[in-house]
Scaffold this motif. Structure first.
Motif, PDB file in Angstrom:
ATOM      1  N   THR A 251      -1.327   3.161  -4.834  1.00 54.44           N
ATOM      2  CA  THR A 251      -1.784   4.570  -5.021  1.00 54.44           C
ATOM      3  C   THR A 251      -3.076   4.428  -6.111  1.00 54.44           C
ATOM      4  O   THR A 251      -3.787   5.333  -6.516  1.00 54.44           O
ATOM      5  N   SER A 252      -3.138   3.599  -6.799  1.00 49.27           N
ATOM      6  CA  SER A 252      -4.483   3.256  -7.602  1.00 49.27           C
ATOM      7  C   SER A 252      -5.799   3.153  -6.524  1.00 49.27           C
ATOM      8  O   SER A 252      -6.581   3.737  -6.993  1.00 49.27           O
ATOM      9  N   VAL A 253      -5.456   2.388  -5.458  1.00 49.23           N
ATOM     10  CA  VAL A 253      -6.598   2.272  -4.809  1.00 49.23           C
ATOM     11  C   VAL A 253      -7.090   3.745  -3.858  1.00 49.23           C
ATOM     12  O   VAL A 253      -8.276   4.100  -4.070  1.00 49.23           O
ATOM     13  N   ALA A 254      -5.996   4.460  -3.821  1.00 51.88           N
ATOM     14  CA  ALA A 254      -6.048   5.600  -3.113  1.00 51.88           C
ATOM     15  C   ALA A 254      -6.809   6.696  -4.053  1.00 51.88           C
ATOM     16  O   ALA A 254      -7.220   7.641  -3.610  1.00 51.88           O
TER      17      ALA A 254
ATOM     18  N   ASN B 296      -9.677   6.220  -5.086  1.00 49.98           N
ATOM     19  CA  ASN B 296     -11.016   6.255  -4.760  1.00 49.98           C
ATOM     20  C   ASN B 296     -11.130   6.115  -3.211  1.00 49.98           C
ATOM     21  O   ASN B 296     -12.317   6.518  -3.020  1.00 49.98           O
ATOM     22  N   GLU B 297     -10.154   5.887  -2.515  1.00 52.81           N
ATOM     23  CA  GLU B 297     -10.417   5.927  -1.203  1.00 52.81           C
ATOM     24  C   GLU B 297      -9.147   6.147  -0.378  1.00 52.81           C
ATOM     25  O   GLU B 297      -8.067   5.758  -0.937  1.00 52.81           O
ATOM     26  N   PRO B 298      -9.039   6.760   0.837  1.00 52.16           N
ATOM     27  CA  PRO B 298      -7.646   6.785   1.716  1.00 52.16           C
ATOM     28  C   PRO B 298      -7.250   5.233   1.789  1.00 52.16           C
ATOM     29  O   PRO B 298      -8.090   4.409   2.238  1.00 52.16           O
ATOM     30  N   VAL B 299      -5.868   5.384   1.821  1.00 56.03           N
ATOM     31  CA  VAL B 299      -5.418   3.857   2.089  1.00 56.03           C
ATOM     32  C   VAL B 299      -4.413   4.363   3.543  1.00 56.03           C
ATOM     33  O   VAL B 299      -3.651   4.869   3.552  1.00 56.03           O
ATOM     34  N   PHE B 300      -4.826   3.366   4.380  1.00 58.62           N
ATOM     35  CA  PHE B 300      -4.002   3.354   5.654  1.00 58.62           C
ATOM     36  C   PHE B 300      -2.789   2.467   5.955  1.00 58.62           C
ATOM     37  O   PHE B 300      -3.099   1.387   5.289  1.00 58.62           O
ATOM     38  N   ILE B 301      -1.614   2.992   6.137  1.00 64.56           N
ATOM     39  CA  ILE B 301      -0.567   2.230   6.083  1.00 64.56           C
ATOM     40  C   ILE B 301      -0.165   1.983   7.385  1.00 64.56           C
ATOM     41  O   ILE B 301      -0.050   3.005   8.260  1.00 64.56           O
TER      42      ILE B 301
ATOM     43  N   ARG C 171       0.255  -0.767  13.669  1.00 68.96           N
ATOM     44  CA  ARG C 171      -0.358   0.826  14.327  1.00 68.96           C
ATOM     45  C   ARG C 171      -0.566   1.536  13.052  1.00 68.96           C
ATOM     46  O   ARG C 171       0.682   1.604  12.124  1.00 68.96           O
ATOM     47  N   THR C 172      -1.406   2.450  12.812  1.00 66.56           N
ATOM     48  CA  THR C 172      -1.443   3.284  11.812  1.00 66.56           C
ATOM     49  C   THR C 172      -0.502   4.496  11.782  1.00 66.56           C
ATOM     50  O   THR C 172      -0.482   5.110  12.613  1.00 66.56           O
ATOM     51  N   THR C 173       0.329   4.498  10.546  1.00 64.40           N
ATOM     52  CA  THR C 173       1.430   5.537  10.726  1.00 64.40           C
ATOM     53  C   THR C 173       1.333   6.496   9.612  1.00 64.40           C
ATOM     54  O   THR C 173       1.828   7.579   9.637  1.00 64.40           O
ATOM     55  N   HIS C 174       0.523   6.104   8.510  1.00 67.60           N
ATOM     56  CA  HIS C 174       0.496   7.139   7.448  1.00 67.60           C
ATOM     57  C   HIS C 174      -0.877   6.944   6.545  1.00 67.60           C
ATOM     58  O   HIS C 174      -1.620   5.860   6.688  1.00 67.60           O
ATOM     59  N   VAL C 175      -1.445   7.853   5.898  1.00 66.17           N
ATOM     60  CA  VAL C 175      -2.703   7.579   5.115  1.00 66.17           C
ATOM     61  C   VAL C 175      -2.230   8.399   3.784  1.00 66.17           C
ATOM     62  O   VAL C 175      -1.767   9.371   3.779  1.00 66.17           O
ATOM     63  N   LEU C 176      -2.422   7.379   2.625  1.00 74.15           N
ATOM     64  CA  LEU C 176      -2.327   7.818   1.491  1.00 74.15           C
ATOM     65  C   LEU C 176      -3.508   8.338   0.932  1.00 74.15           C
ATOM     66  O   LEU C 176      -4.507   7.526   0.955  1.00 74.15           O
ATOM     67  N   LEU C 177      -3.675   9.405   0.254  1.00 76.36           N
ATOM     68  CA  LEU C 177      -4.899  10.093  -0.446  1.00 76.36           C
ATOM     69  C   LEU C 177      -4.372  10.821  -1.463  1.00 76.36           C
ATOM     70  O   LEU C 177      -3.273  11.068  -1.664  1.00 76.36           O
ATOM     71  N   LYS C 178      -5.543  10.897  -2.583  1.00 75.86           N
ATOM     72  CA  LYS C 178      -5.212  11.824  -3.613  1.00 75.86           C
ATOM     73  C   LYS C 178      -4.686  13.138  -3.381  1.00 75.86           C
ATOM     74  O   LYS C 178      -5.170  13.811  -2.309  1.00 75.86           O
ATOM     75  N   PHE C 179      -3.799  14.069  -4.116  1.00 75.02           N
ATOM     76  CA  PHE C 179      -3.205  15.217  -3.787  1.00 75.02           C
ATOM     77  C   PHE C 179      -4.512  16.122  -3.682  1.00 75.02           C
ATOM     78  O   PHE C 179      -4.766  16.922  -2.789  1.00 75.02           O
TER      79      PHE C 179
ATOM     80  N   ILE D 296       3.228  -1.874   6.245  1.00 79.65           N
ATOM     81  CA  ILE D 296       4.094  -1.077   5.375  1.00 79.65           C
ATOM     82  C   ILE D 296       5.041  -1.839   4.285  1.00 79.65           C
ATOM     83  O   ILE D 296       5.323  -1.474   3.377  1.00 79.65           O
ATOM     84  N   GLN D 297       5.172  -3.306   4.566  1.00 77.84           N
ATOM     85  CA  GLN D 297       6.051  -4.041   3.684  1.00 77.84           C
ATOM     86  C   GLN D 297       5.268  -4.191   2.339  1.00 77.84           C
ATOM     87  O   GLN D 297       5.804  -4.208   1.270  1.00 77.84           O
ATOM     88  N   ASP D 298       3.748  -4.436   2.662  1.00 73.71           N
ATOM     89  CA  ASP D 298       3.021  -4.819   1.427  1.00 73.71           C
ATOM     90  C   ASP D 298       2.992  -3.232   0.828  1.00 73.71           C
ATOM     91  O   ASP D 298       2.905  -3.425  -0.730  1.00 73.71           O
ATOM     92  N   PHE D 299       2.806  -2.282   1.293  1.00 74.65           N
ATOM     93  CA  PHE D 299       2.808  -1.009   0.667  1.00 74.65           C
ATOM     94  C   PHE D 299       4.155  -0.779  -0.071  1.00 74.65           C
ATOM     95  O   PHE D 299       4.133  -0.504  -1.238  1.00 74.65           O
ATOM     96  N   ILE D 300       5.258  -1.197   0.427  1.00 72.35           N
ATOM     97  CA  ILE D 300       6.507  -0.925  -0.235  1.00 72.35           C
ATOM     98  C   ILE D 300       6.461  -1.927  -1.754  1.00 72.35           C
ATOM     99  O   ILE D 300       7.035  -1.565  -2.810  1.00 72.35           O
ATOM    100  N   GLN D 301       5.914  -2.974  -1.259  1.00 70.86           N
ATOM    101  CA  GLN D 301       6.219  -4.098  -2.667  1.00 70.86           C
ATOM    102  C   GLN D 301       4.866  -3.701  -3.638  1.00 70.86           C
ATOM    103  O   GLN D 301       5.220  -3.951  -4.574  1.00 70.86           O
ATOM    104  N   ASN D 302       4.051  -3.129  -3.326  1.00 67.96           N
ATOM    105  CA  ASN D 302       2.727  -2.724  -3.987  1.00 67.96           C
ATOM    106  C   ASN D 302       2.449  -1.338  -4.106  1.00 67.96           C
ATOM    107  O   ASN D 302       1.283  -0.827  -4.233  1.00 67.96           O
TER     108      ASN D 302
END
Length: 84
Positions: A19-22, A24-29, A34-42, A8-14
């Motif tokens: 979102t650019s990676v998301a 093309n593919e889901p990003v697990f945060i 422990r996985t708490t969130h999944v970032l994906l295209k709308f 999550i800290q890397d997600f906050i900083q980057n």
């Protein structure tokens, strides 16, 4: 499909890079490992809702059944379930 996982800290900083990676593919945060969130295209989210598919089906790796996997079965590696 590759799997991208970010603490999550890397997600906050980057967030912009995540979102650019998301695109093309889901990003697990993760938080504390422990996985708490999944970032994906709308549009992927809309498809998930429209098709009434579960998240596991949406994120499944194609041809996963073709991968051979034999888990280690040992009392030394077994851990009690954490239901918290």
């Amino acid at each position: 499909m590759t799997v991208t996982t970010l603490p999550i800290q890397d997600f906050i900083q980057n967030a912009a890079e995540a979102t650019s990676v998301a695109n093309n593919e889901p990003v697990f945060i993760t938080d504390r490992g422990r996985t708490t969130h999944v970032l994906l295209k709308f549009s992927d989210y809309q498809r998930l809702i429209r098709e009434h598919r579960n998240m596991a089906e949406l994120l499944a790796v194609p041809d996963m059944a073709d991968i051979e996997f034999e888990p280690i079965r040992s009392r030394e590696t077994a851990k009690p379930a954490d239901f918290s």
